[in-house]
Design an enzyme around this catalytic site. Structure first.
Site, PDB file in Angstrom:
ATOM      1  CG  ASP A 128      52.834  31.318  31.367  1.00 10.58           C
ATOM      2  OD1 ASP A 128      53.849  31.281  30.769  1.00 10.58           O
ATOM      3  OD2 ASP A 128      52.593  29.919  32.520  1.00 10.58           O
ATOM      4  CG  ASN A 146      45.484  29.241  30.762  1.00 11.76           C
ATOM      5  OD1 ASN A 146      46.688  28.319  29.921  1.00 11.76           O
ATOM      6  ND2 ASN A 146      46.865  30.453  31.630  1.00 11.76           N
ATOM      7  NE  ARG A 203      25.575  34.764  50.360  1.00 13.65           N
ATOM      8  CZ  ARG A 203      23.819  36.476  49.834  1.00 13.65           C
ATOM      9  NH1 ARG A 203      24.373  37.207  50.197  1.00 13.65           N
ATOM     10  NH2 ARG A 203      23.294  35.753  50.199  1.00 13.65           N
ATOM     11  CB  THR A 207      49.775  23.512  33.534  1.00 12.94           C
ATOM     12  OG1 THR A 207      49.791  24.421  32.141  1.00 12.94           O
ATOM     13  CG2 THR A 207      49.964  21.609  33.484  1.00 12.94           C
ATOM     14  CB  ALA A 218      41.802  23.628  35.388  1.00 14.50           C
ATOM     15  CB  SER A 255      45.234  25.853  41.775  1.00 13.99           C
ATOM     16  OG  SER A 255      46.373  26.152  41.125  1.00 13.99           O
ATOM     17  CD  GLN A 263      45.722  38.368  31.007  1.00 15.28           C
ATOM     18  OE1 GLN A 263      45.317  38.601  29.737  1.00 15.28           O
ATOM     19  NE2 GLN A 263      46.714  38.002  31.092  1.00 15.28           N
TER      20      GLN A 263
END
Length: 298
Positions: free
Chosen positions: A72, A146, A157, A187, A190, A192, A247
């Protein structure tokens, strides 16, 4: 759209299995009379000295199709580089997850043959554009298929920021940052962070707080044409990073204004006939299959 004559092959990871898939594709497409180009890094991976080479960011000739070989991440990179060239992307999965690259290597030639003969599903996906302003001047920009993520980098912090949507104040927050995701990215990171899974056809954007200091800070889904503005707290001691698709990083400063909105030009993804988003979720996310007959009868 079905008249694919000029086809480019793209890969950005140097692994033996990816080189093998590229060579198989070259052999298959050459036998069937297609005009082939290789992205520069892809040509280096296989040691090409024969086929013409191009750079994604400097494409100066029209293409009918780009086949991306990898995971991906490779598809995300190709989408950002080629979105303005109005060329559809087809993915061969040689990575781990494969939400965007859904042709299996074992079926590669047959699936590609079917796509080239017109048997495919076309999916239009929008990207996000982000710019960072400092004292009224743009100091950085980028795009993401994405997500755009504001995060503290290596620091543990919390940061402070204000969120505005369509010029309306939403909240101020202390947290580890904010994920701004397209349906395509729902998927990924976000998910996670506790965000919802969104069907790729939705015209919506989801904002997912990262470890907020208040338990009532929850993900928000807004319209796809919303203008999102994040104001980095001027009292922050951090210099948060803004990352596009995990990236590309842009460093912000306290007081910067981060603006995010839908990119005008979408990207077209090609899937084989029979592609099903929910089946992909079941396979990739480990969802339960249908109950057996004995389960239904009990």
């Amino acid at each position: 759209m079905t008249d694919f004559k000029r086809i480019a092959l793209v890969a950005n990871i140097e692994l033996p299995e990816i080189g093998e898939s590229i060579r198989r594709l070259i052999s298959f497409l050459n036998k069937n009379g297609y005009s082939l180009l290789l992205e520069a890094n892809t040509a280096r991976i296989i040691g090409n000295t024969d086929l013409p080479v191009f750079e994604c960011g400097k494409l100066d000739a029209p293409l009918d199709l780009v086949i991306v070989v990898g995971g991906d991440g490779s598809m995300l990179s190709a989408a950002r580089s080629l979105v303005n060239h109005n060329v559809p992307l087809l993915g061969v999965n040689r990575g781990r997850l494969g939400f965007l690259t859904d042709i299996h290597p074992q079926e590669m030639e047959e699936q590609v043959r079917r796509v080239l003969s017109g048997e495919f599903i076309l999916s239009s996906r929008f990207l996000l554009e982000v710019s960072i302003r400092r004292a009224g001047a743009v100091i950085g920009s980028g795009s993401a298929l994405n997500d755009v993520v504001l995060h503290p980098g290596k620091s543990v912090r919390m940061m402070e920021f204000e969120l505005y949507i369509d010029d309306q104040f939403v909240y101020s927050q202390r947290s580890d940052g904010l994920i701004v995701s397209t349906p395509t990215g729902s998927t990924a990171y976000a998910l996670s962070g506790g965000g919802p899974i969104m069907h790729p056809n939705l015209d919506a954007i989801v904002l997912v707080p990262m470890n907020p200091h208040t338990l009532t800070s929850r993900p928000i889904v807004v319209g796809g044409n919303s203008d999102i503005e994040i104001r980095v707290g001027s009292r922050n001691e951090l210099h948060p990073l803004v990352t596009c698709d995990g990236q590309n990083d842009i460093q912000s400063e306290p007081g910067d204004i981060i603006r995010i909105h839908k990119k005008a030009q979408p990207i077209q993804l090609i899937h084989p006939v029979g592609h099903n988003f929910y089946e992909t979720c079941r396979t990739k996310l480990g969802w339960g299959s249908r109950l057996g007959a004995s389960d239904r009868e009990s």
